[in-house]
Scaffold this motif. Sequence first.
Motif, PDB file in Angstrom:
ATOM      1  N   GLU A   1     -92.560  88.559  52.963  1.00  0.00           N
ATOM      2  CA  GLU A   1     -91.291  87.993  52.515  1.00  0.00           C
ATOM      3  C   GLU A   1     -91.286  86.466  52.593  1.00  0.00           C
ATOM      4  OE1 GLU A   1     -88.034  89.652  54.735  1.00  0.00           O
ATOM      5  OE2 GLU A   1     -88.906  91.644  54.675  1.00  0.00           O
ATOM      6  N   ILE A   2     -92.119  85.898  53.419  1.00  0.00           N
ATOM      7  CA  ILE A   2     -92.088  84.462  53.686  1.00  0.00           C
ATOM      8  C   ILE A   2     -92.527  83.688  52.449  1.00  0.00           C
ATOM      9  CG2 ILE A   2     -93.059  82.618  55.118  1.00  0.00           C
ATOM     10  CD1 ILE A   2     -93.257  84.663  57.377  1.00  0.00           C
ATOM     11  N   LEU A   3     -91.754  82.663  52.120  1.00  0.00           N
ATOM     12  CA  LEU A   3     -92.053  81.823  50.958  1.00  0.00           C
ATOM     13  C   LEU A   3     -93.169  80.837  51.275  1.00  0.00           C
ATOM     14  CD1 LEU A   3     -88.386  81.057  49.865  1.00  0.00           C
ATOM     15  CD2 LEU A   3     -89.960  82.687  48.841  1.00  0.00           C
ATOM     16  N   ASP A   4     -93.905  80.433  50.248  1.00  0.00           N
ATOM     17  CA  ASP A   4     -95.006  79.484  50.427  1.00  0.00           C
ATOM     18  C   ASP A   4     -94.498  78.081  50.763  1.00  0.00           C
ATOM     19  OD1 ASP A   4     -96.865  81.458  49.881  1.00  0.00           O
ATOM     20  OD2 ASP A   4     -96.847  81.052  47.729  1.00  0.00           O
TER      21      ASP A   4
ATOM     22  N   GLU B   1     -88.345  78.117  52.636  1.00  0.00           N
ATOM     23  CA  GLU B   1     -88.306  79.145  53.678  1.00  0.00           C
ATOM     24  C   GLU B   1     -87.279  78.781  54.755  1.00  0.00           C
ATOM     25  OE1 GLU B   1     -88.834  82.547  55.756  1.00  0.00           O
ATOM     26  OE2 GLU B   1     -89.533  82.109  53.739  1.00  0.00           O
ATOM     27  N   GLN B   2     -87.222  77.509  55.120  1.00  0.00           N
ATOM     28  CA  GLN B   2     -86.240  77.078  56.119  1.00  0.00           C
ATOM     29  C   GLN B   2     -84.819  77.233  55.578  1.00  0.00           C
ATOM     30  OE1 GLN B   2     -86.805  76.362  59.330  1.00  0.00           O
ATOM     31  NE2 GLN B   2     -84.583  76.427  59.443  1.00  0.00           N
ATOM     32  N   ARG B   3     -84.635  76.920  54.289  1.00  0.00           N
ATOM     33  CA  ARG B   3     -83.320  77.127  53.675  1.00  0.00           C
ATOM     34  C   ARG B   3     -82.955  78.605  53.683  1.00  0.00           C
ATOM     35  NH1 ARG B   3     -83.213  74.714  47.933  1.00  0.00           N
ATOM     36  NH2 ARG B   3     -81.221  75.798  47.933  1.00  0.00           N
ATOM     37  N   ALA B   4     -83.931  79.463  53.389  1.00  0.00           N
ATOM     38  CA  ALA B   4     -83.680  80.909  53.410  1.00  0.00           C
ATOM     39  C   ALA B   4     -83.290  81.365  54.808  1.00  0.00           C
ATOM     40  CB  ALA B   4     -84.915  81.667  52.923  1.00  0.00           C
ATOM     41  N   ARG B   5     -83.966  80.836  55.837  1.00  0.00           N
ATOM     42  CA  ARG B   5     -83.632  81.195  57.228  1.00  0.00           C
ATOM     43  C   ARG B   5     -82.237  80.698  57.588  1.00  0.00           C
ATOM     44  NH1 ARG B   5     -88.173  83.116  60.455  1.00  0.00           N
ATOM     45  NH2 ARG B   5     -89.602  83.788  58.842  1.00  0.00           N
TER      46      ARG B   5
ATOM     47  N   ARG C   1     -84.228  84.853  48.972  1.00  0.00           N
ATOM     48  CA  ARG C   1     -85.423  84.102  48.593  1.00  0.00           C
ATOM     49  C   ARG C   1     -85.596  84.052  47.073  1.00  0.00           C
ATOM     50  NH1 ARG C   1     -85.626  85.509  53.594  1.00  0.00           N
ATOM     51  NH2 ARG C   1     -86.954  84.464  55.118  1.00  0.00           N
ATOM     52  N   GLU C   2     -85.261  85.141  46.405  1.00  0.00           N
ATOM     53  CA  GLU C   2     -85.352  85.184  44.941  1.00  0.00           C
ATOM     54  C   GLU C   2     -84.395  84.174  44.314  1.00  0.00           C
ATOM     55  OE1 GLU C   2     -83.624  88.317  41.770  1.00  0.00           O
ATOM     56  OE2 GLU C   2     -85.059  89.155  43.215  1.00  0.00           O
ATOM     57  N   ARG C   3     -83.164  84.121  44.831  1.00  0.00           N
ATOM     58  CA  ARG C   3     -82.184  83.169  44.291  1.00  0.00           C
ATOM     59  C   ARG C   3     -82.609  81.726  44.560  1.00  0.00           C
ATOM     60  NH1 ARG C   3     -79.280  85.257  40.528  1.00  0.00           N
ATOM     61  NH2 ARG C   3     -77.996  83.401  40.743  1.00  0.00           N
ATOM     62  N   LEU C   4     -83.210  81.476  45.724  1.00  0.00           N
ATOM     63  CA  LEU C   4     -83.686  80.122  46.024  1.00  0.00           C
ATOM     64  C   LEU C   4     -84.820  79.723  45.090  1.00  0.00           C
ATOM     65  CD1 LEU C   4     -83.612  80.059  49.930  1.00  0.00           C
ATOM     66  CD2 LEU C   4     -82.124  78.812  48.356  1.00  0.00           C
ATOM     67  N   LEU C   5     -85.706  80.667  44.789  1.00  0.00           N
ATOM     68  CA  LEU C   5     -86.807  80.377  43.863  1.00  0.00           C
ATOM     69  C   LEU C   5     -86.294  80.090  42.455  1.00  0.00           C
ATOM     70  CD1 LEU C   5     -89.530  82.943  45.020  1.00  0.00           C
ATOM     71  CD2 LEU C   5     -89.579  80.437  45.247  1.00  0.00           C
ATOM     72  N   GLU C   6     -85.140  80.685  42.118  1.00  0.00           N
ATOM     73  CA  GLU C   6     -84.553  80.428  40.797  1.00  0.00           C
ATOM     74  C   GLU C   6     -83.832  79.089  40.741  1.00  0.00           C
ATOM     75  OE1 GLU C   6     -82.157  83.702  39.512  1.00  0.00           O
ATOM     76  OE2 GLU C   6     -83.814  85.120  39.716  1.00  0.00           O
TER      77      GLU C   6
END
Length: 154
Positions: free
Chosen positions: A26-29, A34-38, A70-75
């Motif tokens: 699940e962890i983003l590259d 990743e910190q924003r997701a956390r 994480r998907e929304r952050l990647l978008e």
Amino acid sequence: MKRLALILSLALAMFAMPALAVQPDEILDDPKLEQRARDISEGLRCLVCRNENIDASNAELARDLRLLVRERLLEGDSNEEVVDFIVARYGEFVLLKPTMTGGNWLLWAAGPLMLLFALGAGAVYLRGRARAQEPAQQDLSEGEQARLREILDE
């Protein structure tokens, strides 16, 4: 003895660390994303576990929510847009700290209002009790006094 103390301290240290259920896949590259997701996940409630955030929960729904964040952050969504999207989908219950908008202000104010009401009711009761007159004391009749003497002599 020193080894036992070391093993015990390491075991206790493991319990002191936060138990995160985030899986390696699940962890983003990008460490910033990743910190924003956390950060976002800290404020989102697991709908299965109730009072755990989604990072600490092992429930499947929590995993789905972590992946959705994480998907929304990647978008390219901002933190607020991600939270708004999840609230729109799952309701405001998903927030660990609900907002004070709409009807929620009544829930936030209910505790202090009930306390004020209880203090007012207590003050009225105590004031009424202090003003109340003591009931007049009646003497025993002759028959009651005779019966009392009879009981006490037995």
